[in-house]
Design a protein around this motif. Sequence first.
Motif, mmCIF file in Angstrom:
data_model
loop_
_atom_site.group_PDB
_atom_site.id
_atom_site.type_symbol
_atom_site.label_atom_id
_atom_site.label_comp_id
_atom_site.label_asym_id
_atom_site.label_seq_id
_atom_site.Cartn_x
_atom_site.Cartn_y
_atom_site.Cartn_z
ATOM 1 N N SER A 52 0.868 -1.287 -0.089
ATOM 2 C CA SER A 52 0.125 0.087 0.189
ATOM 3 C C SER A 52 0.690 1.096 0.119
ATOM 4 O O SER A 52 0.277 2.365 0.136
ATOM 5 N N LYS A 60 2.646 1.406 12.949
ATOM 6 C CA LYS A 60 1.963 1.122 11.632
ATOM 7 C C LYS A 60 1.371 -0.315 11.436
ATOM 8 O O LYS A 60 0.159 -0.570 11.260
ATOM 9 N N ALA A 64 -2.285 -1.694 11.606
ATOM 10 C CA ALA A 64 -2.947 -2.753 10.244
ATOM 11 C C ALA A 64 -3.196 -4.073 11.105
ATOM 12 O O ALA A 64 -4.335 -4.581 10.680
ATOM 13 N N TRP A 67 -6.672 -3.478 12.514
ATOM 14 C CA TRP A 67 -7.535 -3.346 11.227
ATOM 15 C C TRP A 67 -7.919 -4.222 10.623
ATOM 16 O O TRP A 67 -8.966 -4.837 10.504
ATOM 17 N N HIS A 138 -3.188 6.284 -0.734
ATOM 18 C CA HIS A 138 -4.766 6.238 -0.652
ATOM 19 C C HIS A 138 -4.826 6.198 1.009
ATOM 20 O O HIS A 138 -6.106 6.427 1.718
ATOM 21 N N LEU A 139 -4.091 5.318 1.596
ATOM 22 C CA LEU A 139 -4.204 5.008 3.009
ATOM 23 C C LEU A 139 -3.666 6.325 3.925
ATOM 24 O O LEU A 139 -2.949 5.897 4.917
ATOM 25 N N LEU A 142 -3.610 6.086 7.828
ATOM 26 C CA LEU A 142 -2.746 5.121 8.410
ATOM 27 C C LEU A 142 -1.276 5.710 8.321
ATOM 28 O O LEU A 142 -0.584 5.774 9.198
ATOM 29 N N GLN A 143 -1.027 6.032 6.979
ATOM 30 C CA GLN A 143 0.313 6.622 6.530
ATOM 31 C C GLN A 143 0.841 7.763 7.617
ATOM 32 O O GLN A 143 1.864 7.593 8.008
#
Length: 157
Positions: A52, A60, A64, A67, A138-139, A142-143
């Motif tokens: 990703s 992170k 993850a 999630w 896109h994430l 989270l990033q």
Amino acid sequence: YPECVKEIVSVEGNFSLKDAFWTSTIAKMTLTQVESMLAEMQGSPETWLEGSGIDPQSDKIQIATIWLKHQPASTLLAMARSVVEVTGDPGYQTLVKTVFTSVPVHLLAGEHSASGWDVPDWATQHAKSVTVMPSTGHLMMLQDPTTFGQRVAEILS
């Protein structure tokens, strides 16, 4: 119910099936295939993050892992099929256009993924704002969750 919504921030939301590339793939799978894919992702969240475009740092990886643990395969499959059905409906664009005329809509994209977001010209022209968050994909939540939160707060202020 537009009277219940003050403003919308679309974080790389789907405008077409081109945007639903990941969910389109999942929607074609059986539940067993989705369970297998999810098990692979859960077994190696680092690989999922790297795929990703996110540096798999320990914080992170922890997020993850949470999630992925709380994302049942049945929910992934149902969500994917729903996204494809709704986004692929011939009246979808008309419906989305009515949202833009009912409430202010802000568009938010990550710098690394913005060019692949299939945003129609009418959406860009009618959006209250268009924001590209630097150094993210896109994430982005989270990033870089801190900057993401700040950007959303700025957009809505």
